[in-house]
Design a protein around this motif. Structure first.
Motif, PDB file in Angstrom:
ATOM      1  N   TRP A 224       5.123  -2.901   0.659  1.00  0.00           N
ATOM      2  CA  TRP A 224       5.817  -2.602  -0.581  1.00  0.00           C
ATOM      3  C   TRP A 224       5.696  -3.787  -1.534  1.00  0.00           C
ATOM      4  N   SER A 225       5.661  -3.505  -2.834  1.00  0.00           N
ATOM      5  CA  SER A 225       5.570  -4.578  -3.829  1.00  0.00           C
ATOM      6  C   SER A 225       6.168  -4.099  -5.139  1.00  0.00           C
ATOM      7  N   GLY A 226       6.152  -4.988  -6.151  1.00  0.00           N
ATOM      8  CA  GLY A 226       6.623  -4.631  -7.480  1.00  0.00           C
ATOM      9  C   GLY A 226       8.123  -4.778  -7.641  1.00  0.00           C
ATOM     10  N   LYS A 227       8.564  -4.757  -8.887  1.00  0.00           N
ATOM     11  CA  LYS A 227       9.989  -4.860  -9.183  1.00  0.00           C
ATOM     12  C   LYS A 227      10.735  -3.705  -8.526  1.00  0.00           C
ATOM     13  N   ASP A 228      11.814  -4.024  -7.810  1.00  0.00           N
ATOM     14  CA  ASP A 228      12.586  -3.042  -7.032  1.00  0.00           C
ATOM     15  C   ASP A 228      11.728  -2.366  -5.965  1.00  0.00           C
ATOM     16  N   TYR A 229      10.580  -2.955  -5.679  1.00  0.00           N
ATOM     17  CA  TYR A 229       9.667  -2.434  -4.644  1.00  0.00           C
ATOM     18  C   TYR A 229       9.350  -0.951  -4.873  1.00  0.00           C
ATOM     19  N   LYS A 230       8.884  -0.669  -6.080  1.00  0.00           N
ATOM     20  CA  LYS A 230       8.501   0.691  -6.447  1.00  0.00           C
ATOM     21  C   LYS A 230       6.977   0.894  -6.358  1.00  0.00           C
ATOM     22  N   GLN A 231       6.278  -0.069  -5.781  1.00  0.00           N
ATOM     23  CA  GLN A 231       4.831   0.054  -5.599  1.00  0.00           C
ATOM     24  C   GLN A 231       4.505  -0.077  -4.116  1.00  0.00           C
ATOM     25  N   ILE A 232       3.367   0.495  -3.718  1.00  0.00           N
ATOM     26  CA  ILE A 232       2.880   0.326  -2.350  1.00  0.00           C
ATOM     27  C   ILE A 232       1.409  -0.066  -2.399  1.00  0.00           C
ATOM     28  N   TYR A 233       0.973  -0.790  -1.388  1.00  0.00           N
ATOM     29  CA  TYR A 233      -0.435  -1.177  -1.296  1.00  0.00           C
ATOM     30  C   TYR A 233      -0.929  -0.908   0.120  1.00  0.00           C
ATOM     31  N   CYS A 234      -2.228  -0.840   0.258  1.00  0.00           N
ATOM     32  CA  CYS A 234      -2.796  -0.646   1.586  1.00  0.00           C
ATOM     33  C   CYS A 234      -4.150  -1.333   1.690  1.00  0.00           C
ATOM     34  N   MET A 235      -4.468  -1.773   2.890  1.00  0.00           N
ATOM     35  CA  MET A 235      -5.791  -2.302   3.221  1.00  0.00           C
ATOM     36  C   MET A 235      -6.389  -1.432   4.298  1.00  0.00           C
ATOM     37  N   TYR A 276     -12.883 -10.945   5.511  1.00  0.00           N
ATOM     38  CA  TYR A 276     -11.930  -9.908   5.928  1.00  0.00           C
ATOM     39  C   TYR A 276     -10.620 -10.086   5.171  1.00  0.00           C
ATOM     40  N   LEU A 277      -9.789  -9.044   5.217  1.00  0.00           N
ATOM     41  CA  LEU A 277      -8.432  -9.092   4.659  1.00  0.00           C
ATOM     42  C   LEU A 277      -7.428  -9.188   5.804  1.00  0.00           C
ATOM     43  N   ILE A 278      -6.340  -9.916   5.574  1.00  0.00           N
ATOM     44  CA  ILE A 278      -5.305 -10.062   6.602  1.00  0.00           C
ATOM     45  C   ILE A 278      -4.064  -9.254   6.249  1.00  0.00           C
ATOM     46  N   GLY A 279      -3.606  -9.353   4.990  1.00  0.00           N
ATOM     47  CA  GLY A 279      -2.403  -8.629   4.597  1.00  0.00           C
ATOM     48  C   GLY A 279      -2.008  -8.935   3.171  1.00  0.00           C
ATOM     49  N   GLY A 280      -0.855  -8.412   2.768  1.00  0.00           N
ATOM     50  CA  GLY A 280      -0.359  -8.600   1.414  1.00  0.00           C
ATOM     51  C   GLY A 280       0.850  -9.505   1.385  1.00  0.00           C
ATOM     52  N   LEU A 281       1.085 -10.106   0.220  1.00  0.00           N
ATOM     53  CA  LEU A 281       2.213 -11.016   0.031  1.00  0.00           C
ATOM     54  C   LEU A 281       2.774 -10.760  -1.363  1.00  0.00           C
ATOM     55  N   TYR A 282       3.956 -10.144  -1.415  1.00  0.00           N
ATOM     56  CA  TYR A 282       4.598  -9.933  -2.720  1.00  0.00           C
ATOM     57  C   TYR A 282       5.556 -11.086  -2.989  1.00  0.00           C
ATOM     58  N   HIS A 283       5.310 -11.816  -4.073  1.00  0.00           N
ATOM     59  CA  HIS A 283       6.115 -12.973  -4.452  1.00  0.00           C
ATOM     60  C   HIS A 283       7.188 -12.493  -5.431  1.00  0.00           C
ATOM     61  N   GLU A 284       8.429 -12.360  -4.930  1.00  0.00           N
ATOM     62  CA  GLU A 284       9.515 -11.788  -5.733  1.00  0.00           C
ATOM     63  C   GLU A 284       9.783 -12.577  -7.007  1.00  0.00           C
ATOM     64  N   LYS A 285       9.869 -13.904  -6.888  1.00  0.00           N
ATOM     65  CA  LYS A 285      10.222 -14.721  -8.045  1.00  0.00           C
ATOM     66  C   LYS A 285       9.186 -14.589  -9.150  1.00  0.00           C
ATOM     67  N   MET A 286       7.932 -14.471  -8.782  1.00  0.00           N
ATOM     68  CA  MET A 286       6.861 -14.347  -9.773  1.00  0.00           C
ATOM     69  C   MET A 286       6.572 -12.900 -10.143  1.00  0.00           C
ATOM     70  N   ASP A 287       7.178 -11.949  -9.373  1.00  0.00           N
ATOM     71  CA  ASP A 287       6.860 -10.529  -9.525  1.00  0.00           C
ATOM     72  C   ASP A 287       5.344 -10.333  -9.495  1.00  0.00           C
ATOM     73  N   LYS A 288       4.750 -10.843  -8.428  1.00  0.00           N
ATOM     74  CA  LYS A 288       3.289 -10.846  -8.339  1.00  0.00           C
ATOM     75  C   LYS A 288       2.863 -10.504  -6.915  1.00  0.00           C
TER      76      LYS A 288
END
Length: 387
Positions: A224-235, A276-288
């Motif tokens: 999950w990512s994005g403000k209020d975690y309204k986005q999803i990502y996948c690898m 290769y890809l390992i995973g995702g990292l949502y940075h709350e403070k940066m909203d990134k």
């Protein structure tokens, strides 16, 4: 972007895990959400021999080890309100241990249905519900749910399921992730290429399915990512990346923010490569949202996500000598834990005095790793699409 680059550039290795009698790949990492001042924080690591090791975070020494034998453990997750640690098991259970006790026996056992082989799971943000995904058996790939709450009237250590979702995936369910703050929202990913979002507060499975996103490949990682975690990502298992915005479900705007079939072919890595890809990292403070990848020689690559593509931010090197399989980012102290195929668990901290370490040689482990790792093929999915 300069801030995150500065944060990562400032990371140095402050501790390396001690030697272990049985070296294994480190496949997953989670840290306890509670900290007792006198005892410090705990780290749980999923190993390629199918066990979970509990480490002291500051010293990185092994405190105890939990086994799923005769089954193999898949995934590792701490509860949000206590030091219980969970893992799904191929023996058809989800096991829960008290990470501060030396007892080898689980304190809770969440039992599935006959023929269930669990390969993914998660626990929701209020620790009330566990959901686990199964391998496909016959024509069934199930999401199985349990009530995880401790009932003072029923102190039994074995729990039966609340129920299942059986209609929304047609192949192995490789990933399950609950929403970070909404206990009723959960997303699942499968080798059938589908990423499904559910509201489990709705009784019927068909009505609970909020949306289905198609990665057109076998899903290896979701989040999950994005403000209020309204986005999803996948690898995906072939290094693809997808990013969707659930804010647009009820609008005419497309929900797809990004869809890259093979990240390795499009990302320009400064002075290096991406294997290769390992995973995702949502940075709350940066909203990134960031994507973490790596090289077969142990270098870690940080990529930033924008609707126009993935951009290389920076590299972390000098830590691992082989493929990095797992990481855990701590937003409080901005520290990073990484684990790899060199059997090393590393703790990186910002601004620390860098110590001199000798990188471990790459390991060649055959039997135990082959048991733990499945090669996911999306051939069957592609055949279904053509029919």
């Amino acid at each position: 972007m300069e801030k995150i680059e500065e944060q990562f550039a400032n990371l140095h290795i402050v501790k390396r895990s001690s030697e272990n009698k049985e070296p294994t790949y480190l496949l997953g990492i989670d840290t306890s959400k509670t900290v007792q001042a006198e005892k410090g924080s705990l780290v749980a690591v999923l190993c390629s021999n199918g066990s979970i090791r509990i480490y002291d975070k500051e010293r990185l020494n092994v405190l105890r080890e939990f086994s799923g034998l005769p089954g193999l453990l898949n995934g590792v997750r701490f509860a949000n309100s206590c030091d219980s640690v969970y893992s799904a098991c191929t023996d058809g259970t989800v096991k829960c241990w008290d990470a501060r006790l030396a007892s080898e026996k689980p304190v809770q056992l969440f039992k599935g249905y006959p023929s269930n082989i669990f390969i993914s799971f998660d626990i929701n943000c209020n620790d009330h519900v566990i959901c686990a995904g199964t391998e496909k058996v016959d024509d069934d790939a199930l999401l199985v749910f349990w009530d995880a709450r401790i009932n003072s009237q029923d102190m039994s250590t074995v729990r039966d399921p609340l129920g299942t979702y059986s209609e929304t995936h047609s192949d192995d369910i490789t990933q399950v992730r609950f929403h970070p703050s909404n206990p009723n929202m959960v997303v699942s990913g499968s080798t059938d290429g589908l990423v499904n979002v559910y509201d489990i507060g709705v009784d019927d499975e068909e009505d609970a399915l909020v949306t289905t996103c198609n990665s057109v490949s076998s899903v290896s990682c979701i989040g999950w990512s994005g403000k209020d975690y309204k986005q999803i990502y996948c690898m995906t298992h072939d290094e693809g990346f997808c990013w969707w915005d659930l804010n647009h479900l009820d609008t005419d705007e497309a929900i797809t923010r990004l869809n890259i079939q093979d990240v390795r072919e499009v990302v320009n890595v400064k002075e290096g490569i991406l294997d290769y890809l390992i995973g995702g990292l949502y940075h709350e403070k940066m909203d990134k949202l960031f994507v973490v990848g790596g090289t077969n020689t142990g270098r870690i690559q940080l990529l930033s996500c924008t609707p126009s593509g993935l951009n290389h931010v920076m590299s972390l090197q000098g830590g691992h000598a082989a493929t990095v399989r797992s990481f855990c980012w701590n937003t409080q102290d901005e520290s990073l834990l990484t684990g790899g195929e060199d059997a090393q668990l590393l703790l990186w901290k910002p601004g620390a005095i860098e110590k001199t370490f000798t990188k471990k040689d790459s390991m060649k482990i055959a039997s135990s790793v082959l048991q733990r790792m499945r090669v996911h093929s999306n051939d069957s999915y592609k055949r279904r699409k053509k029919q």
